[in-house]
Design a protein around this motif. Structure first.
Motif, PDB file in Angstrom:
ATOM      1  N   ILE A 173      -5.250  10.691  -5.485  1.00 49.45           N
ATOM      2  CA  ILE A 173      -6.627  10.205  -5.500  1.00 49.45           C
ATOM      3  C   ILE A 173      -6.922   9.712  -4.090  1.00 49.45           C
ATOM      4  CG2 ILE A 173      -6.613   9.592  -7.955  1.00 49.45           C
ATOM      5  CD1 ILE A 173      -6.192   6.644  -7.091  1.00 49.45           C
ATOM      6  N   THR A 174      -8.135   9.285  -3.863  1.00 41.29           N
ATOM      7  CA  THR A 174      -8.460   8.677  -2.569  1.00 41.29           C
ATOM      8  C   THR A 174      -9.051   7.293  -2.792  1.00 41.29           C
ATOM      9  OG1 THR A 174     -10.660   9.671  -2.473  1.00 41.29           O
ATOM     10  CG2 THR A 174      -8.854  10.897  -1.422  1.00 41.29           C
ATOM     11  N   VAL A 175      -8.787   6.417  -1.840  1.00 37.08           N
ATOM     12  CA  VAL A 175      -9.379   5.082  -1.832  1.00 37.08           C
ATOM     13  C   VAL A 175     -10.029   4.885  -0.473  1.00 37.08           C
ATOM     14  CG1 VAL A 175      -7.820   4.044  -3.528  1.00 37.08           C
ATOM     15  CG2 VAL A 175      -7.177   4.023  -1.125  1.00 37.08           C
ATOM     16  N   ASN A 176     -10.961   3.958  -0.408  1.00 35.48           N
ATOM     17  CA  ASN A 176     -11.640   3.613   0.831  1.00 35.48           C
ATOM     18  C   ASN A 176     -11.068   2.288   1.316  1.00 35.48           C
ATOM     19  OD1 ASN A 176     -13.541   5.851   0.573  1.00 35.48           O
ATOM     20  ND2 ASN A 176     -14.297   4.697  -1.169  1.00 35.48           N
ATOM     21  N   VAL A 177     -10.583   2.264   2.532  1.00 33.69           N
ATOM     22  CA  VAL A 177      -9.872   1.088   3.044  1.00 33.69           C
ATOM     23  C   VAL A 177     -10.685   0.426   4.148  1.00 33.69           C
ATOM     24  CG1 VAL A 177      -7.741   0.250   4.106  1.00 33.69           C
ATOM     25  CG2 VAL A 177      -7.656   2.151   2.469  1.00 33.69           C
ATOM     26  N   ILE A 178     -10.821  -0.891   4.037  1.00 32.51           N
ATOM     27  CA  ILE A 178     -11.442  -1.692   5.089  1.00 32.51           C
ATOM     28  C   ILE A 178     -10.335  -2.521   5.732  1.00 32.51           C
ATOM     29  CG2 ILE A 178     -13.138  -3.466   5.644  1.00 32.51           C
ATOM     30  CD1 ILE A 178     -14.704  -2.495   3.154  1.00 32.51           C
ATOM     31  N   ASP A 179     -10.126  -2.286   7.004  1.00 27.03           N
ATOM     32  CA  ASP A 179      -9.066  -2.943   7.759  1.00 27.03           C
ATOM     33  C   ASP A 179      -9.460  -4.385   8.088  1.00 27.03           C
ATOM     34  OD1 ASP A 179      -6.744  -3.305   9.246  1.00 27.03           O
ATOM     35  OD2 ASP A 179      -6.957  -1.399  10.292  1.00 27.03           O
ATOM     36  N   ARG A 180      -8.540  -5.152   8.646  1.00 24.20           N
ATOM     37  CA  ARG A 180      -8.806  -6.546   8.995  1.00 24.20           C
ATOM     38  C   ARG A 180      -9.915  -6.695  10.028  1.00 24.20           C
ATOM     39  NH1 ARG A 180      -2.865  -6.990   8.605  1.00 24.20           N
ATOM     40  NH2 ARG A 180      -2.532  -8.013   6.590  1.00 24.20           N
ATOM     41  N   ASP A 228       0.488   9.991  -6.611  1.00 23.57           N
ATOM     42  CA  ASP A 228       0.816   9.390  -7.900  1.00 23.57           C
ATOM     43  C   ASP A 228       2.206   8.771  -7.993  1.00 23.57           C
ATOM     44  OD1 ASP A 228       2.271  11.760  -7.993  1.00 23.57           O
ATOM     45  OD2 ASP A 228       1.463  12.391  -9.923  1.00 23.57           O
ATOM     46  N   HIS A 229       3.095   9.036  -7.092  1.00 27.40           N
ATOM     47  CA  HIS A 229       4.436   8.434  -7.135  1.00 27.40           C
ATOM     48  C   HIS A 229       4.531   7.176  -6.263  1.00 27.40           C
ATOM     49  CE1 HIS A 229       4.481  11.000  -3.579  1.00 27.40           C
ATOM     50  NE2 HIS A 229       5.379  10.169  -3.094  1.00 27.40           N
ATOM     51  N   GLU A 230       3.407   6.739  -5.695  1.00 29.07           N
ATOM     52  CA  GLU A 230       3.405   5.614  -4.772  1.00 29.07           C
ATOM     53  C   GLU A 230       2.708   4.393  -5.353  1.00 29.07           C
ATOM     54  OE1 GLU A 230       2.797   7.598  -0.423  1.00 29.07           O
ATOM     55  OE2 GLU A 230       1.041   7.621  -1.732  1.00 29.07           O
ATOM     56  N   SER A 231       3.131   3.218  -4.875  1.00 29.78           N
ATOM     57  CA  SER A 231       2.330   2.014  -5.086  1.00 29.78           C
ATOM     58  C   SER A 231       1.216   2.047  -4.044  1.00 29.78           C
ATOM     59  CB  SER A 231       3.180   0.757  -4.898  1.00 29.78           C
ATOM     60  OG  SER A 231       3.567   0.621  -3.540  1.00 29.78           O
ATOM     61  N   LEU A 232       0.231   1.194  -4.206  1.00 30.96           N
ATOM     62  CA  LEU A 232      -0.830   1.123  -3.207  1.00 30.96           C
ATOM     63  C   LEU A 232      -0.255   0.733  -1.850  1.00 30.96           C
ATOM     64  CD1 LEU A 232      -3.783   1.243  -2.351  1.00 30.96           C
ATOM     65  CD2 LEU A 232      -4.093  -1.052  -3.324  1.00 30.96           C
ATOM     66  N   MET A 233       0.727  -0.157  -1.822  1.00 25.58           N
ATOM     67  CA  MET A 233       1.372  -0.555  -0.575  1.00 25.58           C
ATOM     68  C   MET A 233       1.983   0.649   0.128  1.00 25.58           C
ATOM     69  SD  MET A 233       4.796  -2.825   0.004  1.00 25.58           S
ATOM     70  CE  MET A 233       5.781  -1.423  -0.493  1.00 25.58           C
ATOM     71  N   GLU A 234       2.666   1.494  -0.609  1.00 24.58           N
ATOM     72  CA  GLU A 234       3.298   2.669  -0.004  1.00 24.58           C
ATOM     73  C   GLU A 234       2.257   3.627   0.567  1.00 24.58           C
ATOM     74  OE1 GLU A 234       7.360   2.965  -2.658  1.00 24.58           O
ATOM     75  OE2 GLU A 234       5.456   3.565  -3.578  1.00 24.58           O
ATOM     76  N   ALA A 235       1.151   3.797  -0.146  1.00 27.48           N
ATOM     77  CA  ALA A 235       0.081   4.666   0.357  1.00 27.48           C
ATOM     78  C   ALA A 235      -0.516   4.096   1.639  1.00 27.48           C
ATOM     79  CB  ALA A 235      -1.003   4.836  -0.701  1.00 27.48           C
ATOM     80  N   LEU A 236      -0.733   2.789   1.680  1.00 28.10           N
ATOM     81  CA  LEU A 236      -1.310   2.164   2.873  1.00 28.10           C
ATOM     82  C   LEU A 236      -0.366   2.235   4.064  1.00 28.10           C
ATOM     83  CD1 LEU A 236      -3.050  -0.944   1.275  1.00 28.10           C
ATOM     84  CD2 LEU A 236      -4.140   1.162   2.093  1.00 28.10           C
ATOM     85  N   GLU A 265      -5.676   9.087   1.217  1.00 26.70           N
ATOM     86  CA  GLU A 265      -4.932   9.709   0.112  1.00 26.70           C
ATOM     87  C   GLU A 265      -3.862   8.776  -0.448  1.00 26.70           C
ATOM     88  OE1 GLU A 265      -3.107  14.037  -0.861  1.00 26.70           O
ATOM     89  OE2 GLU A 265      -2.377  13.087   0.977  1.00 26.70           O
ATOM     90  N   TRP A 266      -3.803   8.722  -1.788  1.00 25.79           N
ATOM     91  CA  TRP A 266      -2.819   7.914  -2.518  1.00 25.79           C
ATOM     92  C   TRP A 266      -2.184   8.828  -3.554  1.00 25.79           C
ATOM     93  CZ3 TRP A 266      -4.514   3.045  -5.762  1.00 25.79           C
ATOM     94  CH2 TRP A 266      -3.400   2.429  -6.315  1.00 25.79           C
TER      95      TRP A 266
END
Length: 110
Positions: free
Chosen positions: A4-11, A23-31, A20-21
């Motif tokens: 899937i895809t997520v939209n990320v806002i950095d610091r 399915d075998h990853e946590s959100l942390m791993e994708a980031l 891209e994220w």
């Protein structure tokens, strides 16, 4: 493998759409795979807060597909200044198709 895809806002406020994220990853791993500044000092064991984020409008969905467990709640409770209702530790957010298009804001460093 699904993704899937997520939209990320950095610091710094920079918005990166369609991260891209898989399915075998946590959100942390994708980031971290996508080179976002997530330290993950504890290696994804919910014992630090260096992967803290805000899930915005997706928080309710994330909490239903990957509820906050006691360990994560304990760590989030220590974040007096930066914790919000939509705070999560990215290491504890499991992949879910329901999070496709979610907005993830990386929390400020403490």
């Amino acid at each position: 493998m699904s993704s899937i895809t997520v939209n990320v806002i950095d610091r710094d406020g920079t918005r990166t759409p369609d991260v891209e994220w898989n399915d075998h990853e946590s959100l942390m791993e994708a980031l971290t795979r996508n080179k976002f500044p997530i330290l993950a000092t504890c290696g994804g064991n919910a014992s630090c807060s260096t992967c803290h984020c805000y899930l915005g409008s997706a928080a309710e969905t994330a909490n239903s597909s990957s509820p906050i467990e006691d360990e994560e709640e304990d760590v989030l409770d220590m974040l007096d200044d930066t914790r919000h209702d939509d705070s999560r530790l990215t290491c504890q957010v499991e992949w879910s198709e329901e999070l496709n298009g979610a907005e993830v804001t990386i929390a400020p460093e403490w």
